[in-house]
Scaffold this motif. Sequence first.
Motif, PDB file in Angstrom:
ATOM      1  N   ALA A   1      25.558  32.421 -67.168  1.00 29.43           N
ATOM      2  CA  ALA A   1      25.753  31.766 -68.416  1.00 29.43           C
ATOM      3  C   ALA A   1      25.062  30.454 -68.238  1.00 29.43           C
ATOM      4  O   ALA A   1      25.530  29.540 -67.452  1.00 29.43           O
ATOM      5  N   ASP A   2      24.254  29.975 -69.237  1.00 30.26           N
ATOM      6  CA  ASP A   2      23.942  28.478 -69.277  1.00 30.26           C
ATOM      7  C   ASP A   2      22.725  28.343 -68.194  1.00 30.26           C
ATOM      8  O   ASP A   2      22.121  27.259 -68.182  1.00 30.26           O
ATOM      9  N   MET A   3      22.566  29.106 -67.136  1.00 30.73           N
ATOM     10  CA  MET A   3      21.600  28.860 -66.246  1.00 30.73           C
ATOM     11  C   MET A   3      19.994  29.500 -66.666  1.00 30.73           C
ATOM     12  O   MET A   3      19.529  30.517 -66.368  1.00 30.73           O
ATOM     13  N   ILE A   4      19.483  28.798 -67.797  1.00 32.74           N
ATOM     14  CA  ILE A   4      18.401  29.365 -68.395  1.00 32.74           C
ATOM     15  C   ILE A   4      17.416  28.158 -68.312  1.00 32.74           C
ATOM     16  O   ILE A   4      17.731  26.953 -68.351  1.00 32.74           O
ATOM     17  N   PHE A   5      16.073  28.384 -68.496  1.00 26.56           N
ATOM     18  CA  PHE A   5      15.195  27.566 -68.143  1.00 26.56           C
ATOM     19  C   PHE A   5      14.424  26.784 -69.441  1.00 26.56           C
ATOM     20  O   PHE A   5      13.728  25.787 -69.240  1.00 26.56           O
ATOM     21  N   ASP A   6      14.463  27.533 -70.572  1.00 23.99           N
ATOM     22  CA  ASP A   6      13.685  26.936 -71.525  1.00 23.99           C
ATOM     23  C   ASP A   6      14.744  25.992 -72.166  1.00 23.99           C
ATOM     24  O   ASP A   6      15.736  26.248 -72.921  1.00 23.99           O
ATOM     25  N   GLU A   7      14.499  24.885 -72.199  1.00 22.99           N
ATOM     26  CA  GLU A   7      15.296  23.762 -72.590  1.00 22.99           C
ATOM     27  C   GLU A   7      15.368  23.499 -74.166  1.00 22.99           C
ATOM     28  O   GLU A   7      16.278  22.806 -74.630  1.00 22.99           O
ATOM     29  N   THR A   8      14.460  24.276 -74.658  1.00 25.79           N
ATOM     30  CA  THR A   8      14.649  24.497 -76.255  1.00 25.79           C
ATOM     31  C   THR A   8      15.664  25.539 -76.782  1.00 25.79           C
ATOM     32  O   THR A   8      16.072  25.308 -77.858  1.00 25.79           O
ATOM     33  N   GLU A   9      16.056  26.352 -75.695  1.00 29.58           N
ATOM     34  CA  GLU A   9      16.758  27.464 -76.229  1.00 29.58           C
ATOM     35  C   GLU A   9      18.476  27.179 -75.653  1.00 29.58           C
ATOM     36  O   GLU A   9      18.688  26.417 -74.780  1.00 29.58           O
ATOM     37  N   LYS A  10      19.378  27.705 -76.396  1.00 29.83           N
ATOM     38  CA  LYS A  10      20.828  27.649 -75.780  1.00 29.83           C
ATOM     39  C   LYS A  10      21.125  29.312 -75.442  1.00 29.83           C
ATOM     40  O   LYS A  10      20.645  30.078 -75.784  1.00 29.83           O
ATOM     41  N   PHE A  11      21.934  29.414 -74.323  1.00 32.55           N
ATOM     42  CA  PHE A  11      22.287  30.434 -73.895  1.00 32.55           C
ATOM     43  C   PHE A  11      23.119  31.340 -74.939  1.00 32.55           C
ATOM     44  O   PHE A  11      24.145  30.717 -75.479  1.00 32.55           O
ATOM     45  N   ILE A  12      22.881  32.539 -75.080  1.00 32.82           N
ATOM     46  CA  ILE A  12      23.490  33.218 -76.263  1.00 32.82           C
ATOM     47  C   ILE A  12      24.557  34.351 -75.403  1.00 32.82           C
ATOM     48  O   ILE A  12      24.214  35.147 -74.747  1.00 32.82           O
ATOM     49  N   HIS A  13      25.815  34.027 -75.532  1.00 37.38           N
ATOM     50  CA  HIS A  13      26.869  34.954 -75.419  1.00 37.38           C
ATOM     51  C   HIS A  13      26.765  36.218 -76.151  1.00 37.38           C
ATOM     52  O   HIS A  13      26.529  36.204 -77.187  1.00 37.38           O
ATOM     53  N   MET A  14      27.029  37.350 -75.522  1.00 41.67           N
ATOM     54  CA  MET A  14      26.916  38.502 -76.135  1.00 41.67           C
ATOM     55  C   MET A  14      28.077  38.564 -77.437  1.00 41.67           C
ATOM     56  O   MET A  14      27.694  39.003 -78.423  1.00 41.67           O
ATOM     57  N   ALA A  15      29.115  38.072 -77.025  1.00 41.32           N
ATOM     58  CA  ALA A  15      30.110  37.778 -78.115  1.00 41.32           C
ATOM     59  C   ALA A  15      29.902  37.028 -79.409  1.00 41.32           C
ATOM     60  O   ALA A  15      30.332  37.156 -80.424  1.00 41.32           O
ATOM     61  N   GLU A  16      28.741  36.382 -79.308  1.00 38.23           N
ATOM     62  CA  GLU A  16      28.400  35.458 -80.484  1.00 38.23           C
ATOM     63  C   GLU A  16      27.665  36.395 -81.243  1.00 38.23           C
ATOM     64  O   GLU A  16      27.690  35.863 -82.555  1.00 38.23           O
ATOM     65  N   LEU A  17      27.284  37.537 -80.976  1.00 40.58           N
ATOM     66  CA  LEU A  17      26.511  38.200 -81.894  1.00 40.58           C
ATOM     67  C   LEU A  17      27.193  39.635 -82.574  1.00 40.58           C
ATOM     68  O   LEU A  17      26.600  40.430 -83.232  1.00 40.58           O
ATOM     69  N   THR A  18      28.440  39.466 -82.279  1.00 40.35           N
ATOM     70  CA  THR A  18      29.204  40.764 -82.721  1.00 40.35           C
ATOM     71  C   THR A  18      30.766  40.122 -83.202  1.00 40.35           C
ATOM     72  O   THR A  18      31.465  39.542 -82.067  1.00 40.35           O
ATOM     73  N   ASP A  19      31.417  40.907 -84.311  1.00 39.19           N
ATOM     74  CA  ASP A  19      32.758  40.546 -84.402  1.00 39.19           C
ATOM     75  C   ASP A  19      33.270  42.050 -84.241  1.00 39.19           C
ATOM     76  O   ASP A  19      34.542  41.917 -84.208  1.00 39.19           O
ATOM     77  N   THR A  20      32.540  43.105 -83.946  1.00 42.01           N
ATOM     78  CA  THR A  20      33.358  44.357 -84.211  1.00 42.01           C
ATOM     79  C   THR A  20      33.322  44.966 -82.601  1.00 42.01           C
ATOM     80  O   THR A  20      34.129  46.010 -82.359  1.00 42.01           O
ATOM     81  N   VAL A  21      32.228  44.915 -81.758  1.00 43.51           N
ATOM     82  CA  VAL A  21      32.262  45.530 -80.607  1.00 43.51           C
ATOM     83  C   VAL A  21      32.969  44.610 -79.564  1.00 43.51           C
ATOM     84  O   VAL A  21      32.816  43.456 -79.508  1.00 43.51           O
ATOM     85  N   PRO A  22      34.192  45.041 -79.213  1.00 39.41           N
ATOM     86  CA  PRO A  22      34.787  44.632 -78.025  1.00 39.41           C
ATOM     87  C   PRO A  22      34.203  44.130 -76.916  1.00 39.41           C
ATOM     88  O   PRO A  22      33.421  45.129 -76.077  1.00 39.41           O
ATOM     89  N   ILE A  23      34.413  42.830 -76.370  1.00 40.22           N
ATOM     90  CA  ILE A  23      33.592  42.324 -75.181  1.00 40.22           C
ATOM     91  C   ILE A  23      34.364  41.736 -74.166  1.00 40.22           C
ATOM     92  O   ILE A  23      35.231  40.837 -74.504  1.00 40.22           O
ATOM     93  N   LEU A  24      34.304  42.202 -72.922  1.00 44.69           N
ATOM     94  CA  LEU A  24      34.993  41.600 -71.799  1.00 44.69           C
ATOM     95  C   LEU A  24      33.752  40.870 -71.245  1.00 44.69           C
ATOM     96  O   LEU A  24      33.103  41.210 -70.324  1.00 44.69           O
ATOM     97  N   SER A  25      33.892  39.535 -71.289  1.00 42.23           N
ATOM     98  CA  SER A  25      32.870  38.394 -70.816  1.00 42.23           C
ATOM     99  C   SER A  25      33.391  38.211 -69.533  1.00 42.23           C
ATOM    100  O   SER A  25      34.492  37.414 -69.464  1.00 42.23           O
ATOM    101  N   VAL A  26      32.540  38.202 -68.320  1.00 37.27           N
ATOM    102  CA  VAL A  26      33.150  37.814 -66.926  1.00 37.27           C
ATOM    103  C   VAL A  26      32.229  36.605 -66.729  1.00 37.27           C
ATOM    104  O   VAL A  26      30.829  36.383 -66.960  1.00 37.27           O
ATOM    105  N   GLY A  27      32.916  35.686 -66.124  1.00 41.56           N
ATOM    106  CA  GLY A  27      32.162  34.453 -65.759  1.00 41.56           C
ATOM    107  C   GLY A  27      32.995  33.704 -64.505  1.00 41.56           C
ATOM    108  O   GLY A  27      33.837  34.434 -64.014  1.00 41.56           O
TER     109      GLY A  27
END
Length: 397
Positions: free
Chosen positions: A203-229
């Motif tokens: 996460a956050d190790m992305i090269f396009d400085e104009t973009e922010k990293f998107i966590h999958m959980a940001e895009l859903t309220d209904t699909v349960p997500i276990l985010s590993v970091g």
Amino acid sequence: MRTVNPIRQIVDKLRDEDMNPNKSKLSLSIGDPTVFGNLKTDKMVEEAIIKAVQEGKCNGYAPSMGRDDARKAVATRYSLKNHSVKMSDVVICSGASGALDICIQALCNEGDEILLPQPGFSLYTTLAGSKGIEAKYYNLKSNDAWKVDLEHARSLVTSKTRAILVNNPSNPCGSVYDAAHLKDIINFAEEFKLPIIADEIYADMIFDETEKFIHMAELTDTVPILSVGGIAKQFLVPGYRVGWIIIYDKMGYMNQLRDGIQRLTTLILGANTLVQGALPYIFEKVEPSFYKNLNRSLKESSDYTAERISNIKGLSAIRPQGAMYCMIGIDIDMFDDQINDDVEFSSLLLKEESLIVLPGQCFRMKNFFRVVTCPSKNDLVEAYDRLEQFCARHLRK
Ligand SMILES: Cc1ncc(COP(=O)(O)O)c(C=O)c1O
């Protein structure tokens, strides 16, 4: 006996004694950013550890789910616009690998199936196989920025499928998915009622400085997500062995699963307490410039890799957008009879050039190989010079 690391089986064929004695060893194979000596963690990380040692409060066992201060620090840092993460949603684990082990075991019983990416990090196979869980591999498209082939994934779902694992940014591909593609994957998971294990260790190790990293959980309220970091990669300290699971589950589908996760955390007596104690200070004190500089440096190496590969006949690469890897395709038909696949390519490269790369078969991707983009510029120049000469020598006449 069913615990098998596929990398070992393949890499054991690439032995150091087979190297060219007249050339120094150059390794682009190890996914540990510290081994090359050029990438150092931040001073504040060191200070945090010293402080935790000197305070003397982290010498004992921590609760199996993690120290409260560490769990709270992760909760604060990874609360999203649509998900306010509480301490109780965070489980501190022994690295992201420990977190993955718990997620997979919590969701799948022996005989169940899990969807894994292909190419993908080989530990997923090891963890699932070790528990008698059947891995079903969905293809990532080498001709389309390593996006998930959702049609293929769809064909793999059965009544025994319990979860889909998504790794973004990806090891070994260096790909970073945009919101639209992540949403497509989430919709797929929703359709089949599959929870998502989101391996977001990069996460956050992305090269396009104009973009922010998107966590999958940001895009859903209904699909349960276990985010590993974890802190291994972004803070350049894989040896510290602290990672986590964040449970993003607004609908409460995982209430029962939380109990399973809690039970599984008691299998070992917790992650390194000292590093847990240092975590809040690390998060607070490491300046954004540290991550920016790291991403810039990795971008430079990745761009250089992609540029050099594009000038080597017989090879091709998709320019990485994040993480610290690049997958390179081998056009096998263009090479002589000594090279019939990626393993032969890699072992001959070691023998003639003392250059170590990981054959794609380690990631279930034949006729590719993976390089790590962490080494210094000088080492990369030398490595790609040798690779170029090697390929030129072995092109079919
Ligand atoms: C995709 C991926 N997930 C998880 C891990 C393991 O991370 P950790 O060192 O925190 O166990 C790695 C390590 O290389 C990785 O590449």
